[in-house]
Every structure is written in structure tokens, then in C-alpha cells.
Design an enzyme around this catalytic site. Structure first.
Site, PDB file in Angstrom:
ATOM      1  N   ASN A 132      32.467  73.437  24.935  1.00 24.35           N
ATOM      2  CA  ASN A 132      32.928  74.325  26.001  1.00 24.35           C
ATOM      3  C   ASN A 132      32.342  75.708  25.799  1.00 24.35           C
ATOM      4  OD1 ASN A 132      34.308  75.995  27.728  1.00 24.35           O
ATOM      5  ND2 ASN A 132      36.270  74.961  27.477  1.00 24.35           N
ATOM      6  N   CYS A 135      34.254  78.500  29.607  1.00 22.47           N
ATOM      7  CA  CYS A 135      35.456  79.096  30.172  1.00 22.47           C
ATOM      8  C   CYS A 135      35.318  80.609  30.248  1.00 22.47           C
ATOM      9  CB  CYS A 135      36.684  78.730  29.350  1.00 22.47           C
ATOM     10  SG  CYS A 135      37.339  77.154  29.895  1.00 22.47           S
ATOM     11  N   CYS A 343      33.702  76.169  75.143  1.00 21.16           N
ATOM     12  CA  CYS A 343      34.407  77.165  74.317  1.00 21.16           C
ATOM     13  C   CYS A 343      33.601  78.441  74.150  1.00 21.16           C
ATOM     14  CB  CYS A 343      34.766  76.589  72.951  1.00 21.16           C
ATOM     15  SG  CYS A 343      33.344  76.310  71.868  1.00 21.16           S
ATOM     16  N   CYS A 350      25.594  83.355  68.779  1.00 27.73           N
ATOM     17  CA  CYS A 350      24.170  83.655  68.914  1.00 27.73           C
ATOM     18  C   CYS A 350      23.968  85.082  69.406  1.00 27.73           C
ATOM     19  CB  CYS A 350      23.515  82.662  69.877  1.00 27.73           C
ATOM     20  SG  CYS A 350      21.718  82.868  69.971  1.00 27.73           S
ATOM     21  N   CYS A 388      29.690  75.008  66.651  1.00 29.71           N
ATOM     22  CA  CYS A 388      30.139  74.114  67.723  1.00 29.71           C
ATOM     23  C   CYS A 388      31.239  73.182  67.207  1.00 29.71           C
ATOM     24  CB  CYS A 388      28.980  73.287  68.262  1.00 29.71           C
ATOM     25  SG  CYS A 388      29.505  72.141  69.565  1.00 29.71           S
TER      26      CYS A 388
END
Lengths: 431, 450
Positions: A132, A135, A343, A350, A388
Site C-alpha cells: 500500500n 493511501c 427540450c 451549443c 440530449c
């Protein structure tokens, strides 16, 4: 049925799904329940000199109703005595000889201390060791964890110490809290590591209670930076796995936001051999592995891959420097007027956020409010398709430019030929 | 009312169960989940579908962001009756009908319930979201205390006008207080909204009939402009023999009883005939069933497809076990000792299609329903007698003629809004007209020299 078995640097596992070192692998009871649920292996929660933990320890970030898009912890390594952990490891391995049991280790940075810990751990019968070096919280301030993993020389040195005595494969777990993770992978490889695993968690603060101004996760009104993980970090992990896969030859265990078979397949296609999961198991329990193996199996069958080896690294070579991308490749957005629900999220995205290539009300007489892509303006950026909400409504269609593929690096090489000015891809700025 | 055959009373908890809110307030968890479904459309169709143009995606986003006060402010600035509109609007044909999610096959966002959720947050805490404007020295009287007046007064008060409302009822709120099915909204819900308007300094004069208790000339003298928002009058008569019998009542009067009396004091017959098939008729048949009537007939001379009530209202009545008699026309109310005992009807047939098709009785098709109560729900008549007193104001087909932009009448001092102008539409339409009238008044008075 495809073959999901793996041989990871000599560690055998019936499937690539391992529980990552963390709270789910804290006890024999948990690991055995996980094996019963179908996990192929487990990396035991980091064993070392027992520590003291805080309350609370975990923090989460939700995205709308989706809980735990991101997760963090300030929990330290195992708070249980080393001998209890080793005894349980031996018991689990005896009960589940076909599963991979790897033990995560974190030891003070002294050669003798590492030697002793490696021997004791291997005596318990584990299949491998994971160092390890990752961490980011608590232990790093004590000179362990990411304090080691952020300095290549330390990582190489400690890996070498471990390899001096280790009989089982040694995996070095890397921290993402570095500038160049591949450099750290190379340091581990140089130290003799048999494999690497990544990513460990990212430095983070989960938020601030705006009434009390206690950062989260709070401990008596205060907090400390913790390790960030969960679905939100997957893209970072994918990039780092790919970057390492291109730089080292040793096997990679992919970690970071894996919650389903698709995530798994992506990591494997970028070069991972085994996969480690923690947050998803903490969120939903061990049962999630059933769909992971089931889905991965069906995917391999559908693709005609007999084993995971045929999937591994298929996408790695497609991860390239920006300078190698084809500048003459052109796509433009196409809106399916039959699917469009009006929608106008593509329009505003854009217009305000990208390149002003969508008209809101073309020919205002239209009954339906269907925006129109101004094809000659569209730069093919994807944004409209990304926002979309209707599946398949906006697609990016390839259009021919009639020009041969060319990259930035091609252009610069041509400039070099024509001008005589030296060009190297990593030094664009000098041009 | 002269009922002889009163339906047995329910146990007290029976009334509460029967008139419990059809669509209860959302919990915060439900609201967050529902709010997250909103796509936050740009130039959203739901806004266009709302007569008051509430910024629906805007207020829903504020719910998601835990800015409930801001959400309530956004709603109420467009429509001071946002809470009751959230409860009573026919959202299926307005904002929710326009929700783009319908196009995906998913259910639309529950805009009405979210709207109510946000406004309730402010009302529950008595938050003051709007302030009275600095006095501008001008005074406006509103006749009628219904939605159109409340909306108009709210606007004007914020712009510094001194506004006084004169209303014939004991309580303000108009039909919001007196005329909407109890399972949608209660009188006290409407009065919470009235309180908001009062907090802006608008003065309410209740139990005042203009022309009786205060002379119109007095108002003309004391105020710079007058808004007429008197709504509609009593239910139209059926002009049938027996209409004066005990047990014959108008729909509005009946609903008013359910809104002002404890439910156990509202008597209904055991067997009731309700004439008409509009939304008000649905309010009556469902209330009657919920009050304990055993058989409730809804009688309509055209067919089911021509029914003016909204589809979901019809569904409500179906669930309440109402008996629908289509293509049936009452011809005579039968009586016994001065009270209703039956309704003689004929079957009808229509020549042509739709609601304007000619209806005629089928020869020899008479039949008699044994009933003990008749509720007339064939629409409300205009209050032409009152309106006729005002000089220069044109009434056409019972409706006050106004400039659609300014809501100014032929008499420049008078403006009009709400049902008395539009012939009877939704609360939200009255609010929209009231607000337009406020702008009209402001423009008209601002143009004048003080």
C-alpha cells in the site's frame, strides 16, 4: 461460456473480480461471504501496526437521486491486531483454496520491519502481497502510504526490500496523487514488482456543512482530507491504467469506480488483468458480483472472445497523444426529428457552451420545436449529443472531407522538413 | 333545501377519509426525486403552456438546489396563487401536458405538485417574499375577492398603489374559497393565500355588496381605477316544470355548502340527479357520493365523447361509482308534497358531431328516475344586472368586453378580469388576467398627471 479465469503474475483466480483492500475485506466473515457470492479474490484490508480510527469516516456525493456518485474516507488501515488478521487469512484460504487471497501491507519504512511483515504474512498462506503505497490520508503523514508512492526512489527501494524475501507475487498499489503515474509504475517495476494495481484514492474534501462550517466527513466539527473514489473517479483511473499499460510490462490490477461488467471490460481493454472493487460493494453489498461475471461472460461470447486474454489491451493502442489524432476526420451532429422531444438542451448548450451551430426555430411554422444543426458550422464536438436526454436522437455522423488523414505531428514534421527547424512532439511549444 | 329523504350520515372519520386530499403534499424526498426528473428545458414548453408563464424549469431547479425560498419567490412573482394553482390547475392539459417527457413515453414531471411543495414551504413559515411598494398616492378598488382581484391587487400593492377589495362573501378568495372540490383544496388553504395579499397592505371589505352597501359613485369618486372581477352568478335555470321544488339546488350553492359547513351538516339525498357534464358537475357528483348519497346520476344530453369535463375528472367520477346517463335530457321534475320525488327524462339523439351538434328528443322514450335531489350544473350565468349599471361598459354574450392587452373596458376608469370577462375558465386564467389588468391600470394611470 467464455473463460473468465485469470493468471495474474502467477496468482490464479476463477474470475477477474477481486474485492479491493478496504472495509469490505476487514474480516474473515466478510471475505468468506464475498467468496460465497462469487468474488474471485480479495485483497485483505491493509495489515500493519494497528491504528485508531475516527467517527465519522466516510463522505458521499450524490448526483440528483443517485447516491454516492463519489465517495471518500478518512479511515486508516486495519485497526485489528496483526495476528488476528493473519489467523483469519489462513482460515479463509483453507476454506476457499481456489480463490485469490492477497494481503495489503503497510509498514514503517524500515527494511527489517518490511522483511518481518512479509514473512509473517506469507506464512499465513496468502497468494500474494499488495504494497500500500497509495493511501493519501492519515498514514501518509506518518511516512507511509502515498508518502512512499509519491517518491519514485522510495517506491523502488521498498519494493526491492520486499522482493528480497517475498515468495509470492508482489503487487505495488499506486497513488493517483502524482503528476505522472506511469513514472511511479516504472519505479515499481524497477524495484522488481511482479504487478501494479491502481488507482488508490484521490485527495479530497467532500464538502462543507454550510450551517456549522464543518467540512465533511466531520469529526467533532472538523475534518481532514480523505481518499476519493466511486463512479466519479473511473475516467481518471482508466486514463492512468492506460498510461501505465503503455509504459510497463508487468500485469495491472485495475481499480477505480468499477461497479459493473461494462466498467470491467473497459479496464481490461485498456490493459488490466484483474479488477478490484470497493465502493460498489460498500454501497450495494457483495451480491453485485453475480451480474458482473454474468454480464462480462455474455459480452465475451457476443464478441467471440474465448477468454479475457483476447479482450485485454484491445483499446490500449488506441490511446494516443493528441498530436497523433487525424485532423481531417469530420463528424457532424444529426438530430432525428422523429425522436426529438423539443427540450432544446442541445440548442442552449451549443449556443452558450460551444460553437453556435444549432438553430432554435428553423422555419418557425413547424409544429414541433425541433432545432436544426447548421451543418456547415458544426465542428463535431459531441456536446449536443452528450446533453440530449433521448437515446439515439442526436448522432454524430461521419462526413468525408475528401482529404487524407493527417495529424498535428504530421504537419509539424512537414514544417520541420520544409523549414529545417527541429521538431519533437513533446516540445510543440518551442515551435 | 327541503330535502325529505336525506342520505344517512357517515361516521366522522368517514368524511375525513372521503375528502382527504386526492393529491397530498409531496415529502421532501419525493420532491427531490421528482425535481430530478426535470430536464431543465431551454425555452420550455411548460412555461408557454402556463397562462401565468411560471418559470417551471427555474423553480424546479431551485427545489433541486435546496433553494425553496427562491423557488417560492419565483413561482409567486408570476402567480400569487401558485399554491392553489398547483392543486387545482388542470395540469394535464397545461404545463404537464406540454412536458417534453411525454414525448419519451415517460410520465411528465409532476409540476403542479412540485409547485405546491415549493410554495407551501414559504406559506408554512410565513415567509414574506414581497414588499409593499412606496406609496404612489394612487388608489384602486377591486370588486370581487377572487383570483383575478387577488392577482391584480398583489401587483398593484407592490408598485405602491393603495388597493381596496370589496366582496359580497364573508370570506375572501372567491371560488378558491367557495367553489372547488374539498378533496382538492379547503377554504383554509385559499385563505392562506389571501393572507399573503393582506400582508401587502391590501384592504379587504367583506360582506359588502357594491351598489347596495357602497355606491358605485362613491367608489368612482374615491378611486383612480376600478377592477371588475365579479366572476359569474348563479347556476343557469333548467327552465323545467318542478324546478322550484324542495331538493333542487344549483351546483355552486351545493359546493359552497361543502366548503363552508362541517361535512356532516351538508345534507344530500339518497338518490341524486346532477344535470350537466362539465367539471363543476364532476365536483358535485363526487362530493355527493363522498357525502353518502347512494345513487348519483350524471345526466347529459350528448354522448360521452362530447362531455366537457376533463378526462381525468371523468375518471374520478367513475371511480366514485357515479351512474352516467348519456344522451338523456330531463323534461320535468316530479314532486311529492313540495319536494322532489323523480325526474322525467327522454332519450336524445344528435344530428351532426361534437358539442355543437343539434340534439333532439327521441319520441316515446320517456322514463322516470326515482330521485330526491336535483343539482343543476349547466354552467353559471353572468351577473349582467350589476354590470349593466356601469356606464360605457359593453357586455357581449354575458361577458365584459375588454382590451385584451390592458383589460381596460369601454369606460377608461374600469378594468375587468376573470370569469366575468372570459365566461368561466381556470383559476390560473383569472390570475393571468388580473395581472394583465394590473399592468393595464398602471400604464393608464401613469400616463395621467396626478
Amino acid at each position: 461460456m467464455a473463460d473468465l479465469r485469470i493468471d495474474f503474475a502467477g496468482i490464479k483466480s476463477p474470475n477477474p473480480f477481486w474485492l479491493a483492500s478496504g472495509p469490505p475485506t476487514n474480516t474473515a466473515g466478510q471475505v468468506m461471504r464475498a467468496f460465497e457470492a462469487g468474488w474471485g479474490g480479495a485483497v485483505w484490508k491493509t495489515v500493519g501496526e494497528p491504528i485508531v480510527n475516527t467517527a465519522s469516516r466516510y463522505g458521499g456525493i450524490d448526483l440528483g437521486p443517485q447516491k454516492l456518485m463519489g465517495f471518500n474516507n478518512i479511515e486508516l488501515i486495519s485497526d485489528r491486531p496483526i495476528e488476528d488478521n493473519l489467523r483469519e487469512i489462513a482460515e479463509v484460504k483453507k476454506r476457499f483454496p481456489d480463490r485469490a487471497v492477497i494481503v495489503s501491507l503497510m509498514v514503517e519504512s524500515r527494511r527489517a520491519a518490511w522483511h518481518e511483515m512479509v514473512k509473517r504474512t506469507e506464512d499465513a498462506g496468502c497468494d500474494g502481497l499488495e504494497l500500500n503505497f497509495g493511501c493519501p490520508h492519515g498514514m501518509s503523514e506518518r511516512g507511509m502510504g502515498s508518502a512512499v508512492g509519491q517518491v519514485p526512489e522510495y517506491a523502488t527501494m521498498i519494493t526491492e526490500w520486499v522482493k528480497e524475501v517475498a515468495q509470492t507475487p508482489v503487487i505495488v498499489k499506486l497513488t493517483p496523487n502524482v503528476t505522472d503515474v506511469a513514472r511511479m509504475a516504472q519505479a515499481a517495476e524497477q524495484g522488481g514488482a511482479d504487478a501494479i494495481s491502481l488507482i488508490n484514492t484521490l485527495n479530497s474534501l467532500m464538502g462543507v456543512d454550510l450551517e456549522t462550517f464543518a467540512p465533511r466527513p466531520a469529526v467533532a466539527g472538523k475534518s481532514s482530507h480523505g481518499g476519493y473514489c466511486g463512479p466519479a473517479v473511473k475516467p481518471i483511473a482508466l486514463h492512468m491504467v492506460a498510461a501505465c499499460a503503455q509504459k510497463v510490462k508487468i500485469p495491472i490490477s485495475g481499480i477505480g469506480g468499477i461497479a459493473g461488467w461494462k466498467d470491467a471490460a473497459e479496464f481490461i481493454s485498456l490493459g488490466a488483468t484483474s479488477l478490484q472493487v470497493c465502493t460498489a460493494a460498500m454501497h450495494y453489498g457483495f451480491r453485485i458480483v453475480e451480474d458482473m461475471t454474468d454480464g462480462l461472460n455474455d459480452y465475451l461470447d457476443r464478441k467471440g472472445f474465448a477468454s479475457l486474454g483476447e479482450l485485454r489491451g484491445r483499446a490500449t493502442a488506441n490511446v494516443r497523444d493528441w498530436g497523433d489524432l487525424d485532423l481531417n476526420y469530420k463528424i457532424i451532429a444529426t438530430i432525428d426529428s422523429g425522436l426529438c422531444i423539443g427540450c432544446h438542451l442541445c440548442y442552449v448548450a451549443c449556443e452558450d457552451g460551444a460553437h453556435q451551430c444549432i438553430e432554435e426555430y428553423p422555419g418557425a411554422t413547424s409544429e414541433k420545436r425541433i432545432p436544426r444543426v447548421i451543418e456547415e458550422e458544426c465542428v463535431g464536438c459531441n456536446l449536443c449529443a452528450l446533453v440530449c436526454p433521448v437515446e439515439g436522437c442526436i448522432t454524430m455522423r461521419e462526413v468525408s472531407t475528401g482529404k487524407p488523414a493527417t495529424t498535428w505531428n504530421d504537419r509539424m514534421r512537414r514544417v520541420q522538413r520544409e523549414s529545417g527547424v527541429a521538431y519533437t512532439p513533446s516540445l510543440w511549444g518551442s515551435l | 333545501m327541503g330535502l325529505v329523504n336525506i342520505a344517512p350520515k357517515l361516521a366522522p372519520e368517514g368524511y375525513e377519509r372521503n375528502f382527504a386530499e386526492l393529491s397530498p403534499r409531496l415529502t421532501s424526498q419525493q420532491a427531490l426525486t421528482e425535481a430530478a426528473r426535470c430536464l431543465y428545458c431551454f425555452d420550455a414548453p411548460c412555461i408557454q403552456a402556463c397562462p401565468t408563464r411560471i418559470d417551471v424549469p427555474g423553480f424546479i431547479r431551485k427545489i433541486s438546489s435546496a433553494n425553496l425560498k427562491g423557488s417560492a419567490r419565483l413561482i409567486l412573482s408570476a402567480n400569487v396563487l401558485g399554491e392553489s394553482c398547483g392543486r387545482v390547475c388542470p395540469t394535464e392539459v397545461l404545463c404537464e401536458g406540454a412536458c417534453v417527457l411525454n414525448g419519451t413515453g415517460a410520465k411528465p414531471v409532476e409540476i403542479g405538485r412540485l409547485q405546491r411543495y415549493a410554495v407551501d414551504y414559504a406559506l408554512d413559515r410565513g415567509l414574506r417574499l414581497f414588499e409593499r411598494g412606496a406609496p404612489n398616492g394612487r388608489r384602486v378598488a377591486c370588486i370581487g375577492a377572487g383570483p383575478a382581484s387577488l392577482a391584480c391587487a398583489t401587483e398593484l400593492a407592490q408598485w405602491g398603489y393603495e388597493v381596496a377589495i370589496y366582496d359580497r362573501q364573508a370570506l375572501a378568495g372567491g371560488l378558491n374559497t367557495y367553489g372547488i372540490a374539498a378533496y382538492k383544496t379547503r377554504a383554509q388553504d385559499s385563505l392562506r393565500e389571501v393572507k399573503m395579499v393582506e400582508n401587502l397592505g391590501v384592504r379587504f371589505h367583506q360582506n359588502v355588496v357594491v351598489g347596495r352597501d357602497v355606491a358605485l359613485a362613491q367608489l368612482e369618486k374615491n378611486f383612480d381605477a376600478i377592477l371588475i372581477a365579479v366572476g359569474l352568478g348563479e347556476t343557469w335555470d333548467l327552465t323545467l316544470e318542478g324546478e322550484a321544488l324542495g331538493g333542487v339546488i344549483g351546483a355552486m350553492a351545493f359546493i359552497e355548502r361543502t366548503k363552508t359547513l362541517p361535512f356532516e351538516q351538508v345534507d344530500v339525498g339518497r338518490r341524486i340527479a346532477v344535470i350537466g357534464a362539465g367539471n363543476t358537475a364532476i365536483d358535485v357528483v363526487t362530493a355527493a357520493r363522498r357525502l353518502g348519497a347512494e345513487i348519483v346520476y350524471l345526466i347529459y344530453r350528448r354522448d360521452e365523447n362530447s362531455m366537457p369535463a376533463f378526462a381525468y375528472e371523468y375518471e374520478l367520477a367513475k371511480k366514485d361509482g357515479v351512474a352516467f346517463l348519456w344522451q338523456t335530457q330531463p323534461v320535468r321534475i316530479l314532486g311529492n308534497n313540495g319536494s322532489v320525488s323523480g325526474l322525467e327524462c327522454v332519450r336524445t339523439r344528435t344530428l351532426g358531431k361534437g358539442r355543437s351538434a343539434h340534439v333532439e328528443g327521441v319520441p316515446n322514450s320517456q322514463f322516470v328516475l326515482e330521485i330526491d335531489m336535483v343539482v343543476k350544473a349547466v354552467g353559471q350565468r353572468p351577473v349582467t344586472d350589476f354590470l349593466g349599471d356601469m356606464r360605457g361598459i359593453e357586455i357581449r354574450s354575458g361577458q365584459v368586453v375588454v382590451n385584451p392587452e390592458s383589460h381596460q373596458t369601454g369606460n377608461p376608469k374600469y378594468f375587468a378580469a376573470g370569469d366575468c370577462v372570459n365566461g368561466g375558465k381556470e383559476v390560473v386564467d383569472a390570475v393571468a388576467e388580473g395581472m394583465r389588468a394590473a399592468r393595464g391600470i398602471h400604464q393608464s394611470l401613469s400616463a395621467k398627471k396626478t
